[in-house]
Design an enzyme around this catalytic site. Structure first.
Site, PDB file in Angstrom:
ATOM      1  N   HIS A 186       0.836  -1.207   0.000  1.00 56.85           N
ATOM      2  CA  HIS A 186       0.000   0.000   0.000  1.00 56.85           C
ATOM      3  C   HIS A 186       0.868   1.254   0.000  1.00 56.85           C
ATOM      4  O   HIS A 186       0.545   2.246  -0.632  1.00 56.85           O
ATOM      5  CB  HIS A 186      -0.914   0.006   1.216  1.00 56.85           C
ATOM      6  CG  HIS A 186      -2.058  -0.934   1.083  1.00 56.85           C
ATOM      7  ND1 HIS A 186      -3.046  -0.734   0.151  1.00 56.85           N
ATOM      8  CD2 HIS A 186      -2.356  -2.073   1.722  1.00 56.85           C
ATOM      9  CE1 HIS A 186      -3.906  -1.724   0.243  1.00 56.85           C
ATOM     10  NE2 HIS A 186      -3.507  -2.547   1.178  1.00 56.85           N
ATOM     11  N   ARG A 288     -11.574   1.586 -10.451  1.00 55.51           N
ATOM     12  CA  ARG A 288     -11.973   0.716  -9.334  1.00 55.51           C
ATOM     13  C   ARG A 288     -13.270   1.271  -8.760  1.00 55.51           C
ATOM     14  O   ARG A 288     -13.326   2.432  -8.384  1.00 55.51           O
ATOM     15  CB  ARG A 288     -10.913   0.738  -8.234  1.00 55.51           C
ATOM     16  CG  ARG A 288      -9.541   0.278  -8.661  1.00 55.51           C
ATOM     17  CD  ARG A 288      -8.630   0.258  -7.426  1.00 55.51           C
ATOM     18  NE  ARG A 288      -7.304  -0.213  -7.776  1.00 55.51           N
ATOM     19  CZ  ARG A 288      -6.300   0.591  -8.103  1.00 55.51           C
ATOM     20  NH1 ARG A 288      -6.468   1.893  -8.098  1.00 55.51           N
ATOM     21  NH2 ARG A 288      -5.133   0.095  -8.422  1.00 55.51           N
ATOM     22  N   ARG A 324     -13.765  -1.610 -13.838  1.00 55.08           N
ATOM     23  CA  ARG A 324     -13.752  -2.936 -13.231  1.00 55.08           C
ATOM     24  C   ARG A 324     -14.972  -3.038 -12.336  1.00 55.08           C
ATOM     25  O   ARG A 324     -15.167  -2.204 -11.448  1.00 55.08           O
ATOM     26  CB  ARG A 324     -12.485  -3.134 -12.393  1.00 55.08           C
ATOM     27  CG  ARG A 324     -12.437  -4.517 -11.729  1.00 55.08           C
ATOM     28  CD  ARG A 324     -11.175  -4.736 -10.953  1.00 55.08           C
ATOM     29  NE  ARG A 324     -11.158  -3.936  -9.737  1.00 55.08           N
ATOM     30  CZ  ARG A 324     -10.103  -3.828  -8.937  1.00 55.08           C
ATOM     31  NH1 ARG A 324      -8.981  -4.441  -9.249  1.00 55.08           N
ATOM     32  NH2 ARG A 324     -10.163  -3.098  -7.838  1.00 55.08           N
ATOM     33  N   GLU A 414      -5.537 -12.299 -13.571  1.00 52.42           N
ATOM     34  CA  GLU A 414      -4.878 -12.213 -12.263  1.00 52.42           C
ATOM     35  C   GLU A 414      -4.592 -13.604 -11.709  1.00 52.42           C
ATOM     36  O   GLU A 414      -3.730 -13.780 -10.875  1.00 52.42           O
ATOM     37  CB  GLU A 414      -5.802 -11.515 -11.250  1.00 52.42           C
ATOM     38  CG  GLU A 414      -6.285 -10.164 -11.676  1.00 52.42           C
ATOM     39  CD  GLU A 414      -7.382  -9.650 -10.768  1.00 52.42           C
ATOM     40  OE1 GLU A 414      -7.060  -8.839  -9.902  1.00 52.42           O
ATOM     41  OE2 GLU A 414      -8.547 -10.063 -10.923  1.00 52.42           O
ATOM     42  N   ASN A 437      -0.370  -7.186  -9.758  1.00 50.40           N
ATOM     43  CA  ASN A 437      -0.201  -7.347  -8.306  1.00 50.40           C
ATOM     44  C   ASN A 437      -0.727  -8.704  -7.847  1.00 50.40           C
ATOM     45  O   ASN A 437      -0.030  -9.464  -7.194  1.00 50.40           O
ATOM     46  CB  ASN A 437      -0.947  -6.239  -7.539  1.00 50.40           C
ATOM     47  CG  ASN A 437      -0.487  -4.858  -7.945  1.00 50.40           C
ATOM     48  OD1 ASN A 437       0.473  -4.725  -8.702  1.00 50.40           O
ATOM     49  ND2 ASN A 437      -1.161  -3.844  -7.459  1.00 50.40           N
ATOM     50  N   ASP A 438      -1.988  -8.985  -8.206  1.00 53.48           N
ATOM     51  CA  ASP A 438      -2.548 -10.274  -7.799  1.00 53.48           C
ATOM     52  C   ASP A 438      -1.914 -11.426  -8.580  1.00 53.48           C
ATOM     53  O   ASP A 438      -1.695 -12.493  -8.027  1.00 53.48           O
ATOM     54  CB  ASP A 438      -4.071 -10.283  -7.974  1.00 53.48           C
ATOM     55  CG  ASP A 438      -4.777  -9.749  -6.729  1.00 53.48           C
ATOM     56  OD1 ASP A 438      -4.179  -9.839  -5.637  1.00 53.48           O
ATOM     57  OD2 ASP A 438      -5.904  -9.239  -6.841  1.00 53.48           O
ATOM     58  N   ARG A 448       0.501 -10.392  -0.526  1.00 52.21           N
ATOM     59  CA  ARG A 448       1.020  -9.057  -0.823  1.00 52.21           C
ATOM     60  C   ARG A 448       1.390  -8.268   0.410  1.00 52.21           C
ATOM     61  O   ARG A 448       2.207  -7.366   0.359  1.00 52.21           O
ATOM     62  CB  ARG A 448      -0.052  -8.254  -1.599  1.00 52.21           C
ATOM     63  CG  ARG A 448      -0.087  -8.605  -3.046  1.00 52.21           C
ATOM     64  CD  ARG A 448      -1.390  -8.171  -3.663  1.00 52.21           C
ATOM     65  NE  ARG A 448      -1.525  -6.713  -3.696  1.00 52.21           N
ATOM     66  CZ  ARG A 448      -2.546  -6.097  -4.271  1.00 52.21           C
ATOM     67  NH1 ARG A 448      -3.491  -6.800  -4.846  1.00 52.21           N
ATOM     68  NH2 ARG A 448      -2.616  -4.803  -4.283  1.00 52.21           N
ATOM     69  N   CYS A 485      -2.662  -3.347 -15.948  1.00 50.13           N
ATOM     70  CA  CYS A 485      -3.133  -2.282 -15.062  1.00 50.13           C
ATOM     71  C   CYS A 485      -2.630  -2.473 -13.651  1.00 50.13           C
ATOM     72  O   CYS A 485      -3.148  -1.898 -12.722  1.00 50.13           O
ATOM     73  CB  CYS A 485      -4.655  -2.187 -15.079  1.00 50.13           C
ATOM     74  SG  CYS A 485      -5.463  -3.629 -14.380  1.00 50.13           S
TER      75      CYS A 485
END
Lengths: 560, 82
Positions: A186, A288, A324, A414, A437-438, A448, A485
């Site tokens: 984060h 998002r 999304r 993902e 990321n995922d 994460r 993304c």
């Protein structure tokens, strides 16, 4: 002699100033601690600490407004709870110190909520926060949270949670340094979004005391303790030179030889639109929509949703806006979407499209609102589903979108299974967007948020690059676009590698757009492809980065 | 004292916003206000922690005790909204 601490630079730039630590842990008052016998005075201290905590929470709520206000005023009610106050008084009368009495009284309710599970267990964190604030006042230690200071400072923390960011004033923070966290933490995401220099995974930061002067180099990943003024000056000049080169890059994203790579913005709501436009976003690659749904008791209605979508679509006439659909699940529980029976591992549970298949009416409402918002605006609306695993997921989502009158529904890549079988998914999905990321978290089986696994949370891991390549190739074979993304797109060097892997657009936090645009403009598509092959041939993440840089000579002059 | 049995129609039960509104309204009133889930033991309706701990869900029946019918009307309305 100045000390230099090393970490991982995740957001470029240089910041220097006094350190202030984020306080999270409040010491537990010793069990059985007694007061000196003045019951009335001790009970008054406890009551005063609770009341001042309630006032502060209510004030912060009024300042924040919206859904944050709802959470904060509920917390204020907890601090003013008469049953809790009675319990505290009883404990003080029995001789327990005010701090320990408050701690013990909260523990009774904490245990009750935790035992109830589900929604109530999720409120334990709210209750603990109230307890820590009241106990901190009684012990005379700093109240947890981002410190307040009139003078700008370097924020030092073990790690930052999303809740901390709500109270962070970017005008007062010069740079971020955290002991834990990786490139997708984060802290890293926030720093890039705010354009703040940041160094993460810097264990030496734990020993830094408040007031120490720090020089943070967010590109080099170093933190200098008590730096010489000349060093601060030199570092600032170097950062300014790079910033000037970056600022000079304008226009649509393209390589030096003219291969177009549209550069899009990741946004979390209409509030992020100005920054996206300022940084020259050519559209939105990831909208998002969770902000509409989180921390509220009931689902947002049709009109409220239409307004939030229209506000973004109107800002990008003629451009692509990829929305999304709701990405909820056990780690982001929603009051109106009860989680299914206990999930020991929420990241592998009913999240994203899996959750929507349980509550199709929530998705229907969202798609209908999107379709209506798109009807009277000139943006090119696209929708995509999170956490798609197989062709059935993709087909289910495409059908739901078509029913709402939205064509070309895409999917996020993902889950490794989706990347591996991308050729099949491409048959029903209108486009791909890789969420690195995922994808990294699932490919390397590394949570994460677990700092100790930083080595595996790196999208430079060659296995992750292989999966991105598979998805991009499958998309190309089916005549589909394949964007990225995730945070990987915000790394200027990795952005060139992704382009070389066949990725057709890059979407990132708006603050990262100029640097990526500058990087692309200094390399050719051929160099990107060579860098991509070299990175995939490497044995580890570090080797992949080195190998890629060797093939991208144009980036050295920018200091990337 | 007046008593009222109410079936909770609020989607989130007596949690989140309905719980805060419920407790806020009870706290403003004079005298004791209690709430119980079904035939369970009553707790103070002025305590958010006690009310949350009842874990009242959508469709549960609650029993409210208060000094006035007006307050019962107000509390019942909150339990049924949202």
């Amino acid at each position: 002699m100045a000390d230099t601490l090393s970490g991982v630079g995740v957001s470029p730039g240089v910041g220097a100033g006094p350190a202030l630590r984020l306080v999270r842990a409040v010491p537990e008052p010793p069990s059985g601690e007694r007061h000196d016998g003045d019951v009335a005075a001790e009970a008054a201290r406890a009551a005063d600490a609770l009341e001042r905590t309630a006032e502060e929470l209510a004030e912060r709520g009024a300042r924040a407004g919206g859904e944050a206000e709802e959470v904060l005023s509920a917390q204020a009610l907890m601090a003013r709870d008469p049953a809790l106050a009675d319990d505290v008084r009883r404990r003080v009368e029995e001789g327990t110190s005010a701090a320990r009495a408050v701690f013990d009284a909260f523990t009774v309710y904490r245990d009750m909520l935790a035992a109830a599970g589900g929604y109530l267990a999720a409120r334990v964190a709210d209750l603990d926060d109230v307890r820590d604030r009241a106990v901190a006042r009684l012990l005379g230690v700093p109240v947890p949270g981002v410190p307040e200071s009139a003078e700008p400072f370097v924020l030092v923390a073990d790690d930052l949670a999303p809740a901390d960011t709500a109270t962070l004033d970017p005008g007062r923070v010069l740079a971020l340094v955290t002991a834990e966290g990786g490139p997708t933490s984060h802290t890293a995401i926030l720093a890039r979004a705010l354009g703040l220099p940041a160094v993460v995974a810097c264990p030496g930061a734990r020993a830094v005391t408040d007031g120490t002067t720090l020089l943070v180099d967010g590109a080099g990943g170093t933190v200098t303790v008590d730096p010489a003024p000349e060093l601060v000056e030199r570092s600032r000049e170097r950062a300014a030179a790079r910033a000037a080169a970056v600022a000079a890059s304008v226009g649509p994203g393209r390589t030096a030889d003219g291969h177009p790579v549209p550069l899009l913005a990741n946004i979390g709501g209409p509030k992020d639109v100005p920054a996206a436009l300022e940084n020259g976003a050519e559209g939105v690659g990831l909208y998002r929509t969770e902000f509409l749904f989180l921390d509220r008791a009931d689902a947002p209605g049709h009109e409220e949703q239409v307004a939030a979508y229209r506000a973004v679509l109107e800002a990008f006439p003629g451009a692509k806006v990829v929305v999304r659909t709701l990405d909820a699940g056990a780690d982001k529980p929603l009051a109106f979407l009860p989680p299914s029976a206990g999930e020991p591992n929420p990241a592998l549970g009913e999240r994203g499209v899996r959750m929507m298949r349980l509550f199709p009416e929530v998705l229907e409402t969202q798609l209908a609102a999107l379709a209506e918002a798109a009807r009277d605006t000139a943006a090119e609306l696209r929708v995509m589903a999170p956490m798609v695993t197989d062709e059935a997921d993709a087909a289910w989502f495409a059908e739901a979108a078509a029913k709402a009158g939205i064509e070309g529904a895409g999917v996020m890549i993902e889950v490794p299974a989706a990347a591996i079988r991308a050729a099949h998914i491409a048959a029903t999905a209108g486009f791909f967007s890789v969420g690195t990321n995922d994808l990294t978290q699932y490919t390397c089986a590394a949570d994460r948020e677990v700092g100790a696994l930083g080595r595996f949370q790196d999208p430079w891991q060659p296995a992750v690059l292989d999966l991105v390549a598979m998805a991009a190739q499958a998309a190309d074979a089916a005549g589909r676009e394949c964007g990225v993304c995730g945070e990987a797109a915000a790394d200027p060097v990795l952005a060139c590698v992704l382009t070389g892997l066949g990725v057709t657009s890059l979407s990132m936090g708006a603050g990262a757009l100029p640097a990526v645009r500058a990087a692309l403009s200094r390399v050719t598509l051929q160099e990107c492809r060579a860098a991509a092959s070299a990175a995939r041939a490497a044995r580890d993440a570090e080797g992949a980065g080195r190998a890629a840089r060797d093939h991208l000579p144009g980036l050295a002059e920018l200091g990337f | 004292m007046a008593e009222r049995r109410v079936k909770v129609e609020s989607e989130v039960g007596l949690h989140a916003r309905p719980a805060a509104l419920f407790v806020g309204a009870a706290a403003k009133a004079g005298g004791d206000v209690t709430v119980a889930k079904g035939d369970g033991s009553p707790v103070s309706a002025k305590s958010i922690l006690a009310v949350m701990s009842l874990d009242v869900r959508h469709g549960d029946e609650i029993v409210i005790n208060a000094e006035s019918e007006e307050l019962l009307d107000e509390l019942a309305a909150i339990a049924n909204a949202g």
